[in-house]
Design a protein around this motif. Structure first.
Motif, PDB file in Angstrom:
ATOM      1  N   LEU A   1     -74.439 -87.874 -54.297  1.00 34.20           N
ATOM      2  CA  LEU A   1     -73.644 -86.916 -55.069  1.00 34.20           C
ATOM      3  C   LEU A   1     -74.494 -86.211 -56.121  1.00 34.20           C
ATOM      4  O   LEU A   1     -74.347 -85.005 -56.337  1.00 34.20           O
ATOM      5  N   TYR A   2     -75.392 -86.952 -56.752  1.00 28.23           N
ATOM      6  CA  TYR A   2     -76.277 -86.337 -57.748  1.00 28.23           C
ATOM      7  C   TYR A   2     -77.157 -85.268 -57.100  1.00 28.23           C
ATOM      8  O   TYR A   2     -77.298 -84.168 -57.625  1.00 28.23           O
ATOM      9  N   ILE A   3     -77.724 -85.595 -55.945  1.00 27.58           N
ATOM     10  CA  ILE A   3     -78.570 -84.631 -55.241  1.00 27.58           C
ATOM     11  C   ILE A   3     -77.746 -83.422 -54.817  1.00 27.58           C
ATOM     12  O   ILE A   3     -78.174 -82.276 -54.956  1.00 27.58           O
ATOM     13  N   SER A   4     -76.547 -83.662 -54.309  1.00 32.22           N
ATOM     14  CA  SER A   4     -75.722 -82.569 -53.796  1.00 32.22           C
ATOM     15  C   SER A   4     -75.278 -81.604 -54.890  1.00 32.22           C
ATOM     16  O   SER A   4     -75.302 -80.397 -54.706  1.00 32.22           O
ATOM     17  N   TYR A   5     -74.871 -82.140 -56.022  1.00 31.08           N
ATOM     18  CA  TYR A   5     -74.298 -81.290 -57.057  1.00 31.08           C
ATOM     19  C   TYR A   5     -75.313 -80.761 -58.053  1.00 31.08           C
ATOM     20  O   TYR A   5     -75.097 -79.729 -58.652  1.00 31.08           O
ATOM     21  N   ARG A   6     -76.426 -81.457 -58.246  1.00 32.04           N
ATOM     22  CA  ARG A   6     -77.386 -81.028 -59.253  1.00 32.04           C
ATOM     23  C   ARG A   6     -78.516 -80.169 -58.697  1.00 32.04           C
ATOM     24  O   ARG A   6     -79.304 -79.639 -59.450  1.00 32.04           O
ATOM     25  N   THR A   7     -78.636 -80.047 -57.388  1.00 26.87           N
ATOM     26  CA  THR A   7     -79.675 -79.208 -56.808  1.00 26.87           C
ATOM     27  C   THR A   7     -79.330 -77.747 -57.073  1.00 26.87           C
ATOM     28  O   THR A   7     -78.271 -77.283 -56.679  1.00 26.87           O
ATOM     29  N   PRO A   8     -80.200 -77.020 -57.744  1.00 27.14           N
ATOM     30  CA  PRO A   8     -79.864 -75.635 -58.101  1.00 27.14           C
ATOM     31  C   PRO A   8     -80.062 -74.675 -56.938  1.00 27.14           C
ATOM     32  O   PRO A   8     -80.771 -74.964 -55.975  1.00 27.14           O
ATOM     33  N   LEU A   9     -79.418 -73.531 -57.058  1.00 25.67           N
ATOM     34  CA  LEU A   9     -79.660 -72.440 -56.119  1.00 25.67           C
ATOM     35  C   LEU A   9     -80.874 -71.654 -56.596  1.00 25.67           C
ATOM     36  O   LEU A   9     -81.061 -71.444 -57.792  1.00 25.67           O
ATOM     37  N   VAL A  10     -81.699 -71.218 -55.675  1.00 23.11           N
ATOM     38  CA  VAL A  10     -82.866 -70.402 -56.007  1.00 23.11           C
ATOM     39  C   VAL A  10     -82.861 -69.149 -55.143  1.00 23.11           C
ATOM     40  O   VAL A  10     -82.258 -69.114 -54.070  1.00 23.11           O
ATOM     41  N   LYS A  11     -83.545 -68.129 -55.634  1.00 21.86           N
ATOM     42  CA  LYS A  11     -83.687 -66.910 -54.855  1.00 21.86           C
ATOM     43  C   LYS A  11     -84.519 -67.214 -53.623  1.00 21.86           C
ATOM     44  O   LYS A  11     -85.431 -68.034 -53.661  1.00 21.86           O
ATOM     45  N   LEU A  12     -84.186 -66.542 -52.540  1.00 16.30           N
ATOM     46  CA  LEU A  12     -84.998 -66.724 -51.341  1.00 16.30           C
ATOM     47  C   LEU A  12     -86.374 -66.132 -51.592  1.00 16.30           C
ATOM     48  O   LEU A  12     -86.511 -65.034 -52.131  1.00 16.30           O
ATOM     49  N   GLU A  13     -87.395 -66.857 -51.190  1.00 12.99           N
ATOM     50  CA  GLU A  13     -88.739 -66.376 -51.432  1.00 12.99           C
ATOM     51  C   GLU A  13     -89.092 -65.249 -50.469  1.00 12.99           C
ATOM     52  O   GLU A  13     -88.562 -65.167 -49.371  1.00 12.99           O
TER      53      GLU A  13
ATOM     54  N   ILE B   1     -70.145 -73.653 -50.390  1.00 15.50           N
ATOM     55  CA  ILE B   1     -71.123 -72.684 -49.902  1.00 15.50           C
ATOM     56  C   ILE B   1     -72.513 -73.069 -50.387  1.00 15.50           C
ATOM     57  O   ILE B   1     -73.497 -72.977 -49.652  1.00 15.50           O
ATOM     58  N   LYS B   2     -72.608 -73.518 -51.633  1.00 15.74           N
ATOM     59  CA  LYS B   2     -73.899 -73.927 -52.194  1.00 15.74           C
ATOM     60  C   LYS B   2     -74.474 -75.120 -51.446  1.00 15.74           C
ATOM     61  O   LYS B   2     -75.667 -75.165 -51.156  1.00 15.74           O
ATOM     62  N   LEU B   3     -73.631 -76.101 -51.130  1.00 10.86           N
ATOM     63  CA  LEU B   3     -74.116 -77.302 -50.459  1.00 10.86           C
ATOM     64  C   LEU B   3     -74.614 -77.018 -49.048  1.00 10.86           C
ATOM     65  O   LEU B   3     -75.444 -77.759 -48.539  1.00 10.86           O
ATOM     66  N   THR B   4     -74.130 -75.961 -48.422  1.00  8.88           N
ATOM     67  CA  THR B   4     -74.555 -75.633 -47.058  1.00  8.88           C
ATOM     68  C   THR B   4     -75.571 -74.509 -47.015  1.00  8.88           C
ATOM     69  O   THR B   4     -75.978 -74.101 -45.939  1.00  8.88           O
ATOM     70  N   ALA B   5     -75.993 -73.991 -48.167  1.00  9.16           N
ATOM     71  CA  ALA B   5     -76.919 -72.857 -48.208  1.00  9.16           C
ATOM     72  C   ALA B   5     -78.334 -73.307 -47.871  1.00  9.16           C
ATOM     73  O   ALA B   5     -78.901 -74.146 -48.548  1.00  9.16           O
ATOM     74  N   ARG B   6     -78.878 -72.748 -46.839  1.00  5.25           N
ATOM     75  CA  ARG B   6     -80.253 -72.999 -46.419  1.00  5.25           C
ATOM     76  C   ARG B   6     -80.950 -71.662 -46.243  1.00  5.25           C
ATOM     77  O   ARG B   6     -80.337 -70.613 -46.325  1.00  5.25           O
ATOM     78  N   ALA B   7     -82.233 -71.688 -45.971  1.00  5.25           N
ATOM     79  CA  ALA B   7     -82.991 -70.442 -45.841  1.00  5.25           C
ATOM     80  C   ALA B   7     -82.514 -69.618 -44.645  1.00  5.25           C
ATOM     81  O   ALA B   7     -82.488 -68.387 -44.708  1.00  5.25           O
TER      82      ALA B   7
END
Length: 127
Positions: A85-97, A19-25
């Motif tokens: 893989l580094y980009i995919s797994y280490r990119t954090p989730l942020v609150k929607l602005e 879900i995190k990897l596919t989460a977009r605005a």
């Protein structure tokens, strides 16, 4: 059981990795505990860094293909896959602005700066 990622709203590990990897605005990840919506925190500056990584890997891939060395080709593919893989797994989730216009203005400024630099570089070479 898959690894869970931390929700930026409530701080609990509740969001699945896929879900995190596919989460977009436009299609955010929704926390089942607090209902907070979040997306991956990819900024224009980090996109430039990823683009540089792709350019380096592409150049090395081309060089490895020209030399015909299979080990260098495999090393470049491993570097590219590891970077993905580094980009995919280490990119954090942020609150929607609250104000997506600010993000669009920042992207427009970065594009304008690179376009102006490219125009200057092109005209400098022609002279």
């Amino acid at each position: 059981m898959s690894a869970l990622n931390r929700c930026p709203h409530c701080g609990r590990d509740t969001i699945a990795r896929l879900i995190k990897l596919t989460a977009r605005a436009k299609a955010p990840a929704v926390c089942p505990e607090c209902g907070g919506r979040s997306c991956t925190g990819i900024t224009p500056l980090s996109l430039f860094g990823y683009f540089a990584l792709i350019l380096v890997c592409g150049t090395l891939l081309r060089l490895a293909a020209r030399t015909g060395n299979r080990w260098s080709l495999l090393a470049v593919l491993a570097l590219f896959g590891g970077g993905f893989l580094y980009i995919s797994y280490r990119t954090p989730l942020v609150k929607l602005e609250r104000y997506p216009l600010q993000r669009n203005i920042a992207i427009a400024v970065v594009v304008a700066v690179f376009a102006a630099g490219g125009w200057w570089f092109y005209n400098d070479i022609r002279m």
